[in-house]
Design a protein around this motif. Sequence first.
Motif, PDB file in Angstrom:
ATOM      1  N   UNK A   1       0.663  -1.285  -0.576  1.00  0.00           N
ATOM      2  CA  UNK A   1      -0.442   0.195   0.383  1.00  0.00           C
ATOM      3  C   UNK A   1       0.849   1.225   0.056  1.00  0.00           C
ATOM      4  N   UNK A   2       0.503   2.180   0.052  1.00  0.00           N
ATOM      5  CA  UNK A   2       0.933   3.721   0.314  1.00  0.00           C
ATOM      6  C   UNK A   2       2.183   3.689   1.842  1.00  0.00           C
ATOM      7  N   UNK A   3       1.862   3.116   2.674  1.00  0.00           N
ATOM      8  CA  UNK A   3       2.630   3.229   3.266  1.00  0.00           C
ATOM      9  C   UNK A   3       4.191   3.142   3.736  1.00  0.00           C
ATOM     10  N   UNK A   4       4.798   3.732   4.165  1.00  0.00           N
ATOM     11  CA  UNK A   4       6.289   3.546   3.023  1.00  0.00           C
ATOM     12  C   UNK A   4       7.161   3.089   4.422  1.00  0.00           C
ATOM     13  N   UNK A   5       8.256   2.890   3.721  1.00  0.00           N
ATOM     14  CA  UNK A   5       9.228   2.405   4.387  1.00  0.00           C
ATOM     15  C   UNK A   5      10.035   3.453   5.108  1.00  0.00           C
ATOM     16  N   UNK A   6      11.331   3.223   6.638  1.00  0.00           N
ATOM     17  CA  UNK A   6      12.059   4.535   7.308  1.00  0.00           C
ATOM     18  C   UNK A   6      12.790   3.959   8.043  1.00  0.00           C
ATOM     19  N   UNK A   7      14.041   4.441   7.866  1.00  0.00           N
ATOM     20  CA  UNK A   7      15.447   4.036   8.686  1.00  0.00           C
ATOM     21  C   UNK A   7      15.342   5.241  10.237  1.00  0.00           C
ATOM     22  N   UNK A   8      15.066   4.489  10.526  1.00  0.00           N
ATOM     23  CA  UNK A   8      15.641   5.248  12.078  1.00  0.00           C
ATOM     24  C   UNK A   8      17.138   5.336  12.791  1.00  0.00           C
ATOM     25  N   UNK A   9      17.309   6.611  13.185  1.00  0.00           N
ATOM     26  CA  UNK A   9      18.734   5.856  13.922  1.00  0.00           C
ATOM     27  C   UNK A   9      18.470   6.765  15.341  1.00  0.00           C
ATOM     28  N   UNK A  10      18.749   6.193  16.625  1.00  0.00           N
ATOM     29  CA  UNK A  10      18.245   6.558  17.712  1.00  0.00           C
ATOM     30  C   UNK A  10      19.209   5.590  19.027  1.00  0.00           C
ATOM     31  N   UNK A  11      19.935   5.898  19.642  1.00  0.00           N
ATOM     32  CA  UNK A  11      20.719   5.737  20.077  1.00  0.00           C
ATOM     33  C   UNK A  11      22.198   4.827  19.711  1.00  0.00           C
ATOM     34  N   UNK A  12      22.902   5.163  18.564  1.00  0.00           N
ATOM     35  CA  UNK A  12      23.587   4.809  17.887  1.00  0.00           C
ATOM     36  C   UNK A  12      22.786   4.036  16.906  1.00  0.00           C
ATOM     37  N   UNK A  13      21.995   3.448  16.665  1.00  0.00           N
ATOM     38  CA  UNK A  13      21.864   2.205  16.033  1.00  0.00           C
ATOM     39  C   UNK A  13      21.063   2.435  15.058  1.00  0.00           C
ATOM     40  N   UNK A  14      20.612   1.442  14.437  1.00  0.00           N
ATOM     41  CA  UNK A  14      20.045   1.766  13.520  1.00  0.00           C
ATOM     42  C   UNK A  14      18.816   0.642  13.017  1.00  0.00           C
ATOM     43  N   UNK A  15      17.462   0.904  13.201  1.00  0.00           N
ATOM     44  CA  UNK A  15      16.059   0.447  13.072  1.00  0.00           C
ATOM     45  C   UNK A  15      15.557   0.902  11.032  1.00  0.00           C
ATOM     46  N   UNK A  16      15.140  -0.366  10.514  1.00  0.00           N
ATOM     47  CA  UNK A  16      14.663  -0.488   9.425  1.00  0.00           C
ATOM     48  C   UNK A  16      13.461  -0.972   9.879  1.00  0.00           C
ATOM     49  N   UNK A  17      12.270  -0.007   9.207  1.00  0.00           N
ATOM     50  CA  UNK A  17      10.831  -1.409   9.397  1.00  0.00           C
ATOM     51  C   UNK A  17      10.188   0.150   8.303  1.00  0.00           C
ATOM     52  N   UNK A  18       8.425  -0.768   8.337  1.00  0.00           N
ATOM     53  CA  UNK A  18       7.168  -0.253   7.575  1.00  0.00           C
ATOM     54  C   UNK A  18       7.010   1.388   8.666  1.00  0.00           C
ATOM     55  N   UNK A  19       6.941   2.142   8.351  1.00  0.00           N
ATOM     56  CA  UNK A  19       5.529   2.782   8.935  1.00  0.00           C
ATOM     57  C   UNK A  19       4.927   3.439   9.522  1.00  0.00           C
ATOM     58  N   UNK A  20       4.575   2.436  10.365  1.00  0.00           N
ATOM     59  CA  UNK A  20       3.101   1.772  10.661  1.00  0.00           C
ATOM     60  C   UNK A  20       3.429   1.693  11.969  1.00  0.00           C
ATOM     61  N   UNK A  21       4.117   2.323  12.772  1.00  0.00           N
ATOM     62  CA  UNK A  21       4.263   2.201  14.131  1.00  0.00           C
ATOM     63  C   UNK A  21       4.830   1.160  14.909  1.00  0.00           C
ATOM     64  N   UNK A  22       5.188   0.231  14.169  1.00  0.00           N
ATOM     65  CA  UNK A  22       6.221  -0.647  14.822  1.00  0.00           C
ATOM     66  C   UNK A  22       7.270  -0.530  15.504  1.00  0.00           C
ATOM     67  N   UNK A  23       7.433   1.029  15.618  1.00  0.00           N
ATOM     68  CA  UNK A  23       9.355   1.456  15.979  1.00  0.00           C
ATOM     69  C   UNK A  23       9.215   2.433  17.107  1.00  0.00           C
ATOM     70  N   UNK A  24       7.481   2.624  16.979  1.00  0.00           N
ATOM     71  CA  UNK A  24       7.193   4.002  18.387  1.00  0.00           C
ATOM     72  C   UNK A  24       7.031   3.514  19.743  1.00  0.00           C
ATOM     73  N   UNK A  25       7.974   2.444  20.076  1.00  0.00           N
ATOM     74  CA  UNK A  25       8.125   2.445  21.390  1.00  0.00           C
ATOM     75  C   UNK A  25       9.573   3.227  21.796  1.00  0.00           C
ATOM     76  N   UNK A  26      10.253   2.797  20.956  1.00  0.00           N
ATOM     77  CA  UNK A  26      11.483   3.357  21.005  1.00  0.00           C
ATOM     78  C   UNK A  26      11.894   4.694  20.520  1.00  0.00           C
ATOM     79  N   UNK A  27      11.425   5.246  19.444  1.00  0.00           N
ATOM     80  CA  UNK A  27      10.886   6.536  19.005  1.00  0.00           C
ATOM     81  C   UNK A  27      10.026   7.817  20.299  1.00  0.00           C
ATOM     82  N   UNK A  28       9.380   7.096  20.829  1.00  0.00           N
ATOM     83  CA  UNK A  28       9.223   7.423  22.207  1.00  0.00           C
ATOM     84  C   UNK A  28       9.540   7.721  23.647  1.00  0.00           C
ATOM     85  N   UNK A  29      11.052   7.009  22.923  1.00  0.00           N
ATOM     86  CA  UNK A  29      11.410   7.057  25.237  1.00  0.00           C
ATOM     87  C   UNK A  29      12.509   7.789  23.748  1.00  0.00           C
TER      88      UNK A  29
END
Length: 263
Positions: free
Chosen positions: A77-105
């Motif tokens: 669908x139109x959901x996007x692939x994203x890369x997050x940098x946090x805590x000196x590490x990298x996270x690759x995932x769909x933009x659907x909230x699956x990384x939200x517990x990390x970026x909220x903290x």
Amino acid sequence: MAKPILTLTTDFGLADHYVAAMKGVILGICPQAQIVDVTHQITPFEITEGAYVIAQAWKCFPKKTVHIVVVDPGVGTSRRPILMEAGGQYFIAPDNGVLSMIYNAEKHKIRLISNERWFRKPVSRTFHGRDIFAPSAAHLAAGATPAQLGKLIDDYLRPAFTKPMRGGKRTWNGQILKIDHFGNLITNFHSADFPDLDRRNFSMSVGPCEVTVFARNYAETGPGELFVITGSSGYYEVSVNQGSAARRIGCVAGGPVELMLLS
């Protein structure tokens, strides 16, 4: 020089070829990679559960680890692939909230993965784990910079499931983040937000059951007794001594939980 580490967290299970295909793509691009399976047993399509699991695992890994998280009911669908940098590490995932517990903290930056140079061709509409996430992560581990994958964005999805919502003067409405292997119900009520639950009269309602007993360890309760305990992640869990709370109550991940503070 240390070998790059990549982790995989998915809802693919182990009966099919999907996990092996992703690993093959990674090793074809970055043959020196160390691949760690966090789990492939996330309940299918349960974004909340995937978010909880990676949020508990990532801090145990060294800097520059690349985490691939694929719980993706919106693939194609139109959901996007994203890369997050946090805590000196990298996270690759769909933009659907699956990384939200990390970026909220954690302090973080999020990029839209848009450079198709890194994609496997042709890109399937149903297997972005193999064709977008795995190759992008492998190139990152092999030396590509985050900026080469795409530009920074600030309009990424911010779901509300990470925190309970107040339902009344003394009540909060939450949910089950995950049911673990032992049948413990891990809720989104964190001990840091409700620090004195062990010293208060309370009622935690899950399905048809009302739990009013708090235990500091399993030995404080008798076999078969239903109680609340602080889990290793800091979240309150509903458990049964030497039994499965999930089977006892008959609930699922994502199900509602209500906490009432009585005094």
